[in-house]
Enzyme design. Structure first.
Site, PDB file in Angstrom:
ATOM      1  CG  HIS A  88      -1.905  -1.105   1.250  1.00  0.00           C
ATOM      2  ND1 HIS A  88      -2.537  -1.527   2.405  1.00  0.00           N
ATOM      3  CD2 HIS A  88      -2.370  -1.908   0.257  1.00  0.00           C
ATOM      4  CE1 HIS A  88      -3.342  -2.529   2.125  1.00  0.00           C
ATOM      5  NE2 HIS A  88      -3.266  -2.787   0.834  1.00  0.00           N
TER       6      HIS A  88
HETATM    7  C1  LIG Z   1       0.010  -7.347  -4.745  1.00  0.00           C
HETATM    8  C2  LIG Z   1      -0.900  -6.231  -4.333  1.00  0.00           C
HETATM    9  C3  LIG Z   1      -2.000  -6.512  -3.532  1.00  0.00           C
HETATM   10  C4  LIG Z   1      -2.849  -5.473  -3.144  1.00  0.00           C
HETATM   11  N1  LIG Z   1      -4.020  -5.788  -2.507  1.00  0.00           N
HETATM   12  C5  LIG Z   1      -4.942  -4.810  -2.311  1.00  0.00           C
HETATM   13  C6  LIG Z   1      -6.243  -5.133  -1.863  1.00  0.00           C
HETATM   14  O1  LIG Z   1      -6.597  -6.295  -1.677  1.00  0.00           O
HETATM   15  N2  LIG Z   1      -7.120  -4.110  -1.671  1.00  0.00           N
HETATM   16  C7  LIG Z   1      -6.772  -2.801  -1.868  1.00  0.00           C
HETATM   17  O2  LIG Z   1      -7.588  -1.919  -1.615  1.00  0.00           O
HETATM   18  N3  LIG Z   1      -5.536  -2.482  -2.309  1.00  0.00           N
HETATM   19  C8  LIG Z   1      -4.644  -3.454  -2.581  1.00  0.00           C
HETATM   20  N4  LIG Z   1      -3.438  -3.139  -3.115  1.00  0.00           N
HETATM   21  C9  LIG Z   1      -3.104  -1.714  -3.317  1.00  0.00           C
HETATM   22  C10 LIG Z   1      -3.858  -1.066  -4.487  1.00  0.00           C
HETATM   23  O3  LIG Z   1      -4.001  -1.966  -5.550  1.00  0.00           O
HETATM   24  C11 LIG Z   1      -3.088   0.196  -4.901  1.00  0.00           C
HETATM   25  O4  LIG Z   1      -3.052   1.106  -3.805  1.00  0.00           O
HETATM   26  C12 LIG Z   1      -3.728   0.930  -6.081  1.00  0.00           C
HETATM   27  O5  LIG Z   1      -3.900   0.048  -7.163  1.00  0.00           O
HETATM   28  C13 LIG Z   1      -2.840   2.110  -6.483  1.00  0.00           C
HETATM   29  O6  LIG Z   1      -3.398   2.736  -7.593  1.00  0.00           O
HETATM   30  P1  LIG Z   1      -2.585   3.830  -8.418  1.00  0.00           P
HETATM   31  O7  LIG Z   1      -3.503   4.312  -9.479  1.00  0.00           O
HETATM   32  O8  LIG Z   1      -2.009   4.806  -7.465  1.00  0.00           O
HETATM   33  O9  LIG Z   1      -1.342   3.053  -9.060  1.00  0.00           O
HETATM   34  P2  LIG Z   1      -1.319   1.779 -10.009  1.00  0.00           P
HETATM   35  O10 LIG Z   1      -2.624   1.063  -9.982  1.00  0.00           O
HETATM   36  O11 LIG Z   1      -0.113   1.009  -9.642  1.00  0.00           O
HETATM   37  O12 LIG Z   1      -1.189   2.399 -11.469  1.00  0.00           O
HETATM   38  C14 LIG Z   1      -0.050   3.010 -12.002  1.00  0.00           C
HETATM   39  C15 LIG Z   1      -0.040   2.720 -13.500  1.00  0.00           C
HETATM   40  O13 LIG Z   1       0.895   3.574 -14.127  1.00  0.00           O
HETATM   41  C16 LIG Z   1       1.673   2.824 -15.036  1.00  0.00           C
HETATM   42  N5  LIG Z   1       2.949   3.527 -15.179  1.00  0.00           N
HETATM   43  C17 LIG Z   1       3.885   3.723 -14.233  1.00  0.00           C
HETATM   44  N6  LIG Z   1       4.905   4.456 -14.714  1.00  0.00           N
HETATM   45  C18 LIG Z   1       4.603   4.743 -15.996  1.00  0.00           C
HETATM   46  C19 LIG Z   1       5.263   5.473 -17.008  1.00  0.00           C
HETATM   47  N7  LIG Z   1       6.446   6.070 -16.788  1.00  0.00           N
HETATM   48  N8  LIG Z   1       4.680   5.557 -18.241  1.00  0.00           N
HETATM   49  C20 LIG Z   1       3.469   4.980 -18.471  1.00  0.00           C
HETATM   50  N9  LIG Z   1       2.799   4.254 -17.532  1.00  0.00           N
HETATM   51  C21 LIG Z   1       3.354   4.155 -16.308  1.00  0.00           C
HETATM   52  C22 LIG Z   1       1.797   1.476 -14.366  1.00  0.00           C
HETATM   53  O14 LIG Z   1       2.195   0.461 -15.257  1.00  0.00           O
HETATM   54  C23 LIG Z   1       0.398   1.289 -13.809  1.00  0.00           C
HETATM   55  O15 LIG Z   1      -0.470   0.723 -14.760  1.00  0.00           O
HETATM   56  C24 LIG Z   1      -2.557  -4.136  -3.522  1.00  0.00           C
HETATM   57  C25 LIG Z   1      -1.459  -3.859  -4.325  1.00  0.00           C
HETATM   58  C26 LIG Z   1      -0.633  -4.890  -4.749  1.00  0.00           C
HETATM   59  C27 LIG Z   1       0.534  -4.579  -5.628  1.00  0.00           C
END
Ligand SMILES: Cc1cc2nc3c(=O)[nH]c(=O)nc-3n(C[C@H](O)[C@H](O)[C@H](O)COP(=O)(O)OP(=O)(O)OC[C@H]3O[C@@H](n4cnc5c(N)ncnc54)[C@H](O)[C@@H]3O)c2cc1C
Length: 542
Positions: free
Chosen positions: A467
């Site tokens: 997280h």
């Molecule tokens: C293994 C795991 C289990 C988890 N379990 C849970 C759960 O059960 N419940 C829950 O609520 N949360 C859970 N989480 C946490 C939750 O999924 C994350 O907090 C949330 O997905 C974060 O969202 P975000 O949009 O900030 O980032 P992300 O969803 O990580 O999205 C970032 C995106 O940007 C892309 N990206 C990055 N850099 C670049 C770049 N330079 N150029 C183009 N694209 C790029 C990445 O490839 C990705 O697709 C878990 C996370 C993981 C990894």
């Protein structure tokens, strides 16, 4: 996916994760708004993405950025594995699907830290806007939104024992962690639709892909945001080994997650000027907080042998696989961490500081370690960390992973919470409800008796609960990166919209609040655009 890219769009969204998929879908509801969504990963083709119980099989595969922290000083200098989704859907395509919003107090605190519009009563409508709640509408829930929030289709008997055993220990039953109070024990609800994962891609982006005003480019790694004076106007990216640049006429929206969003700002010269200069990067906007304030939820795994053959050990048997593929039911519909509890380790705390997850399976070292016998496990997790870390650049090479310093347990009180969690897990494992099941304790093991023993175990085995948040925090203090409209301080046409803007990580799993952040951001962006259009029209009249 679309590969014909125009030279300019109204919005360029960088990252198709939990937040980016929401923004792309919401902004292009207006057919006159043109958006380009850049995603470094590819299509969510792996079969394990849809099958809930298989989520850990995605670790260290092509859909994972496969990060590691720097040696952690309080954890025997171990470098910890940090999975992050690199695929349409981002981390919501590889996560454990638990749907938890966080404590109402988390959001009230955000507002009190100087962020108007982020109190719980202000953000609840955005949680509800996303939601299609299986149990129907209520004061806290809604139906008709894109994201399916479901009860588990499969609940293991050990999970029922966990709920009963916790109530024996005086923990109140809580049938809905996302209603009036988070405290208590219960089964989780999950982001699943008909027994399959419902990622942010599935819920928001896939239904919008047909829109002519939305271009989605996969395998497109953004390498720099270009500024003209103090305005973001273009994004450079690598696609199939070639460099490209596309202009944004309205805004660049950074949704690359808590590690990659600060990394891309730093690569673009936006961050602490002294650190950038040391790496030979020209500082274009001195913003000391970029990458600071990183927070995460550390967890340790407490495991037991199971005296009866009921765990998820054989979940992937041929018969279970056939059952799942035909009906989307059975053990493979389990998200493994089927239940949990939220608990205050001191009675005077305003919110629970401990989340104790339960899984009817052997889960140690992210699932890489296996055990030949039936087993089950608890995951005591610190959800109100006082320790802060940082994301920093190792070099000016955009393809080199950033340095991650989580600094777990640098604040001494953080360790105590997990020690209490291990003790609570042991008490529950020895409750009457678990009597038919509990065998030998595998880890920490019976030799670990004192608090000092448990601390040593935690230092040797703690891992992330996945997280990370807070590395581009919202606020107005010297380390704040964005304001309450998620605009980068001192710059125009550039916002961060993802888990990195949390001033404090929420006290619970972070996917639902990240989706909420993007829902709210879409409204902020639309309101800004409408106001700007009005201004242009008005000035035209003059
Ligand atoms: C293994 C795991 C289990 C988890 N379990 C849970 C759960 O059960 N419940 C829950 O609520 N949360 C859970 N989480 C946490 C939750 O999924 C994350 O907090 C949330 O997905 C974060 O969202 P975000 O949009 O900030 O980032 P992300 O969803 O990580 O999205 C970032 C995106 O940007 C892309 N990206 C990055 N850099 C670049 C770049 N330079 N150029 C183009 N694209 C790029 C990445 O490839 C990705 O697709 C878990 C996370 C993981 C990894």
């Amino acid at each position: 996916m679309t590969t014909s890219v125009h030279s300019e769009y109204d919005y360029i969204i960088i990252g198709a994760g939990s937040a980016g998929c929401v923004l792309a879908a919401r902004l292009t509801e207006d057919p006159h708004t043109r958006a380009l969504l850049l995603e470094a990963g590819g299509q969510p083709r792996a079969r394990e993405i849809a099958i809930p119980a298989a989520f850990s099989k995605l670790f260290k595969t092509a859909v994972d950025w496969n990060y590691s922290t720097e040696p952690e000083p309080q954890l025997q200098n171990r470098s910890l594995y940090w999975p992050r989704g690199k695929v349409l859907g981002g981390s919501s395509a590889i996560n454990a699907m638990i749907y938890i919003r966080g404590a109402a107090r988390d959001f009230d605190d955000w507002e009190q830290l100087g962020n108007p519009g982020w109190s719980f009563s202000s953000v609840l409508p955005y949680f509800k806007k996303s939601e299609h709640q299986q149990r129907g509408p209520s004061d806290f829930h809604a139906v008709g939104g894109p994201l399916h929030v479901s009860d588990l289709r499969y609940v293991n008997p050990l999970t029922r024992a966990f709920v009963a055993g916790s109530t024996e220990q005086g923990i109140a039953a809580n049938p809905d962690f996302n209603a009036a109070s988070q405290d208590g024990v219960g089964l989780y609800q999950v982001t699943q639709k008909n027994g399959r994962r419902h990622s942010s891609y599935d819920a928001f982006l896939a239904p919008a892909l047909h829109r002519p005003n939305l271009t989605v480019l996969t395998q497109a790694h953004a390498t720099r945001i270009h500024l003209y004076r103090n305005r973001a106007f273009a994004v450079a990216y690598l696609h199939r080994g070639r460099s490209h640049q596309t202009r944004a006429t309205r805004e660049v929206l950074l949704c690359s997650g808590a590690i990659n969003s600060p990394q891309l700002l730093l690569l673009s010269g936006i961050g602490p000027a002294d650190e950038l200069q040391r790496l030979g990067i020209t500082s274009v906007h001195n913003l000391p907080g970029v990458g600071k304030n990183l927070q995460d939820h550390p967890m340790v795994s407490v495991g037991y042998l199971c005296k009866q053959p009921v765990s998820l050990r054989d979940a992937a048997s041929l018969s279970n696989l056939a059952r799942y593929l035909l009906t989307h039911r059975g053990p493979l519909a389990s998200n493994v961490a089927e239940a949990g509890l939220f608990h205050r380790t001191r009675p005077n705390l305003p919110v629970p500081d401990l989340q104790l997850l339960f899984g009817p399976a052997y889960y140690r070292n992210h699932g890489f370690d296996t055990h030949p016998e039936h087993a089950f496990g608890f995951g005591p997790t610190l959800i109100t960390p006082h320790s802060h870390g940082e994301i920093a650049l190792r070099s000016s090479d955009p393809l080199m992973p950033a340095a991650i310093r989580a600094n777990y347990f640098c604040a001494p009180e953080d360790l105590r919470v997990i020690v209490e969690g291990v003790k609570l897990a042991r008490a529950i494992a020895h409750s009457n409800a678990f009597a038919p099941y509990t065998g030998a304790e595998l880890h920490p093991g019976p030799q670990a008796r004192t608090d000092a023993d448990l601390e040593a175990f935690i230092r040797a085995e703690a891992q992330t609960l996945y997280h990370p948040a807070g590395s581009c925090k919202m606020g107005h203090d010297p380390l704040a990166v964005v304001d309450s409209q998620l605009r980068i301080h001192g710059l125009e046409s550039l916002r961060v919209v993802d888990a990195s803007i949390m001033p404090r990580v929420t006290a619970g799993n972070t996917n639902a609040p990240t989706i909420m952040i993007a829902e709210k951001a879409a409204d902020l962006i639309r309101a800004h655009s409408t106001a700007a259009t009005g201004e242009t029209r008005d000035s035209g009249k003059l």
